[in-house]
Design a protein around this motif. Sequence first.
Motif, PDB file in Angstrom:
ATOM      1  N   ALA A  51       9.054  -3.919   6.656  1.00  0.00           N
ATOM      2  CA  ALA A  51       7.770  -3.234   6.747  1.00  0.00           C
ATOM      3  C   ALA A  51       7.994  -1.815   7.247  1.00  0.00           C
ATOM      4  CB  ALA A  51       6.828  -3.986   7.689  1.00  0.00           C
ATOM      5  N   ALA A  52       7.104  -0.905   6.853  1.00  0.00           N
ATOM      6  CA  ALA A  52       7.162   0.479   7.297  1.00  0.00           C
ATOM      7  C   ALA A  52       5.770   0.941   7.673  1.00  0.00           C
ATOM      8  CB  ALA A  52       7.728   1.378   6.195  1.00  0.00           C
ATOM      9  N   SER A  53       5.699   1.795   8.675  1.00  0.00           N
ATOM     10  CA  SER A  53       4.420   2.315   9.161  1.00  0.00           C
ATOM     11  C   SER A  53       4.558   3.816   9.367  1.00  0.00           C
ATOM     12  CB  SER A  53       4.039   1.635  10.479  1.00  0.00           C
ATOM     13  OG  SER A  53       2.865   2.216  11.028  1.00  0.00           O
ATOM     14  N   LEU A  54       3.590   4.580   8.836  1.00  0.00           N
ATOM     15  CA  LEU A  54       3.621   6.034   8.922  1.00  0.00           C
ATOM     16  C   LEU A  54       2.268   6.537   9.419  1.00  0.00           C
ATOM     17  CD1 LEU A  54       4.978   8.801   8.262  1.00  0.00           C
ATOM     18  CD2 LEU A  54       3.962   8.592   5.970  1.00  0.00           C
ATOM     19  N   ASN A  55       2.308   7.492  10.376  1.00  0.00           N
ATOM     20  CA  ASN A  55       1.088   8.142  10.878  1.00  0.00           C
ATOM     21  C   ASN A  55       1.091   9.594  10.401  1.00  0.00           C
ATOM     22  OD1 ASN A  55       2.092   6.254  13.539  1.00  0.00           O
ATOM     23  ND2 ASN A  55       0.060   5.902  12.691  1.00  0.00           N
ATOM     24  N   PRO A  56       0.570   9.872   9.190  1.00  0.00           N
ATOM     25  CA  PRO A  56       0.682  11.213   8.617  1.00  0.00           C
ATOM     26  C   PRO A  56      -0.332  12.214   9.167  1.00  0.00           C
ATOM     27  CG  PRO A  56      -0.411   9.761   7.078  1.00  0.00           C
ATOM     28  CD  PRO A  56      -0.041   8.917   8.257  1.00  0.00           C
ATOM     29  N   TRP A  57      -1.424  11.753   9.750  1.00  0.00           N
ATOM     30  CA  TRP A  57      -2.434  12.640  10.318  1.00  0.00           C
ATOM     31  C   TRP A  57      -3.105  11.933  11.495  1.00  0.00           C
ATOM     32  CZ3 TRP A  57      -2.957  10.697   5.272  1.00  0.00           C
ATOM     33  CH2 TRP A  57      -3.847   9.643   5.133  1.00  0.00           C
ATOM     34  N   LYS A  58      -3.898  12.660  12.223  1.00  0.00           N
ATOM     35  CA  LYS A  58      -4.528  12.125  13.416  1.00  0.00           C
ATOM     36  C   LYS A  58      -5.438  10.947  13.066  1.00  0.00           C
ATOM     37  CE  LYS A  58      -7.385  13.323  17.411  1.00  0.00           C
ATOM     38  NZ  LYS A  58      -8.155  14.397  18.096  1.00  0.00           N
ATOM     39  N   GLY A  59      -5.179   9.810  13.689  1.00  0.00           N
ATOM     40  CA  GLY A  59      -5.994   8.612  13.478  1.00  0.00           C
ATOM     41  C   GLY A  59      -5.678   7.852  12.212  1.00  0.00           C
ATOM     42  N   GLY A  60      -4.761   8.358  11.380  1.00  0.00           N
ATOM     43  CA  GLY A  60      -4.456   7.689  10.115  1.00  0.00           C
ATOM     44  C   GLY A  60      -3.141   6.937  10.158  1.00  0.00           C
ATOM     45  N   THR A  61      -3.106   5.778   9.514  1.00  0.00           N
ATOM     46  CA  THR A  61      -1.895   4.971   9.455  1.00  0.00           C
ATOM     47  C   THR A  61      -1.713   4.411   8.045  1.00  0.00           C
ATOM     48  OG1 THR A  61      -2.143   4.312  11.775  1.00  0.00           O
ATOM     49  CG2 THR A  61      -0.642   3.012  10.422  1.00  0.00           C
ATOM     50  N   LEU A  62      -0.531   4.601   7.482  1.00  0.00           N
ATOM     51  CA  LEU A  62      -0.168   3.989   6.209  1.00  0.00           C
ATOM     52  C   LEU A  62       0.856   2.896   6.482  1.00  0.00           C
ATOM     53  CD1 LEU A  62       0.358   7.213   4.041  1.00  0.00           C
ATOM     54  CD2 LEU A  62      -1.713   5.836   4.249  1.00  0.00           C
ATOM     55  N   LYS A  63       0.641   1.713   5.886  1.00  0.00           N
ATOM     56  CA  LYS A  63       1.560   0.603   6.089  1.00  0.00           C
ATOM     57  C   LYS A  63       1.933  -0.008   4.745  1.00  0.00           C
ATOM     58  CE  LYS A  63      -0.248  -0.761  10.629  1.00  0.00           C
ATOM     59  NZ  LYS A  63      -0.874  -1.872  11.407  1.00  0.00           N
ATOM     60  N   THR A  64       3.162  -0.483   4.644  1.00  0.00           N
ATOM     61  CA  THR A  64       3.600  -1.222   3.469  1.00  0.00           C
ATOM     62  C   THR A  64       4.603  -2.283   3.910  1.00  0.00           C
ATOM     63  OG1 THR A  64       4.554  -1.053   1.242  1.00  0.00           O
ATOM     64  CG2 THR A  64       5.487   0.350   2.947  1.00  0.00           C
ATOM     65  N   SER A  65       4.646  -3.393   3.182  1.00  0.00           N
ATOM     66  CA  SER A  65       5.552  -4.465   3.567  1.00  0.00           C
ATOM     67  C   SER A  65       5.919  -5.317   2.358  1.00  0.00           C
ATOM     68  CB  SER A  65       4.927  -5.361   4.642  1.00  0.00           C
ATOM     69  OG  SER A  65       3.810  -6.065   4.128  1.00  0.00           O
ATOM     70  N   TYR A  66       7.076  -5.949   2.468  1.00  0.00           N
ATOM     71  CA  TYR A  66       7.541  -6.934   1.491  1.00  0.00           C
ATOM     72  C   TYR A  66       8.076  -8.124   2.279  1.00  0.00           C
ATOM     73  CZ  TYR A  66      10.476  -9.382  -1.861  1.00  0.00           C
ATOM     74  OH  TYR A  66      11.043 -10.349  -2.642  1.00  0.00           O
ATOM     75  N   SER A  67       7.724  -9.323   1.848  1.00  0.00           N
ATOM     76  CA  SER A  67       8.182 -10.507   2.578  1.00  0.00           C
ATOM     77  C   SER A  67       8.360 -11.682   1.625  1.00  0.00           C
ATOM     78  CB  SER A  67       7.188 -10.889   3.681  1.00  0.00           C
ATOM     79  OG  SER A  67       5.915 -11.193   3.125  1.00  0.00           O
ATOM     80  N   GLU A  68       9.193 -12.621   2.047  1.00  0.00           N
ATOM     81  CA  GLU A  68       9.406 -13.858   1.310  1.00  0.00           C
ATOM     82  C   GLU A  68       9.310 -15.038   2.265  1.00  0.00           C
ATOM     83  OE1 GLU A  68      12.958 -13.987  -0.991  1.00  0.00           O
ATOM     84  OE2 GLU A  68      12.684 -11.980  -1.853  1.00  0.00           O
TER      85      GLU A  68
END
Length: 211
Positions: A51-68
């Motif tokens: 999983a990865a988490s990015l905070n590109p701007w104030k109050g914003g969060t982008l998340k992505t994940s892969y799982s099995e």
Amino acid sequence: LPASGKFSRGTALVGAYAQQTFQATPSLAFNGGARLDYDPRFSPVVSPRIAASLNPWKGGTLKTSYSEAFRAPSFEETDGYGRYRLVAQALKPERVRSVEASIEQRMGPHRLLFGVFRSWWSDLVEDEVVTGKEAFDASRAGEVVGAGVIAIRRFVNASDVDNYGINGGYDGSLLEGRLKYGIQATGALASARTAAGTTPLTVSPRVFGNA
């Protein structure tokens, strides 16, 4: 009456899990891991997750994940048999693979979320009626009785399922935290793939949520 399909099994199951987190920058973080499961009835299964988490701007969060993940067949499914049931042949674990991505925005005590997802289930175990030839061959060998009159069944890896959709939500608080609220909704489509073709899963809800 004597019980049918009696069996006794003794085995050792092993499971091990490793995980690593990595803060690449103050706004970018990673989390990865893998689980190894061993069951002597089938080959070892490795289930990774990242999983990865990015905070590109104030109050914003982008998340992505892969799982099995996987489900081992029960001993009843792999070893069970009876007067009208054949023992399973080389039954494999059920597997699921999932990918998700979401965007979240916080505005003080309020939070807005939108996401997309897709999951693939493979080798799902089902209780199926065997072909006429298999049933009569098993009846002649004394493995079952009633072939041709009563359906003879066996657990098999019969189908795959594909599921994808979107979800969203809005929650927060008012009146200095004395009033809390939230609403969430998900829309999804699911279909099953078998030897006969692909069909929609009519028992799977397409829209659901809560408030």
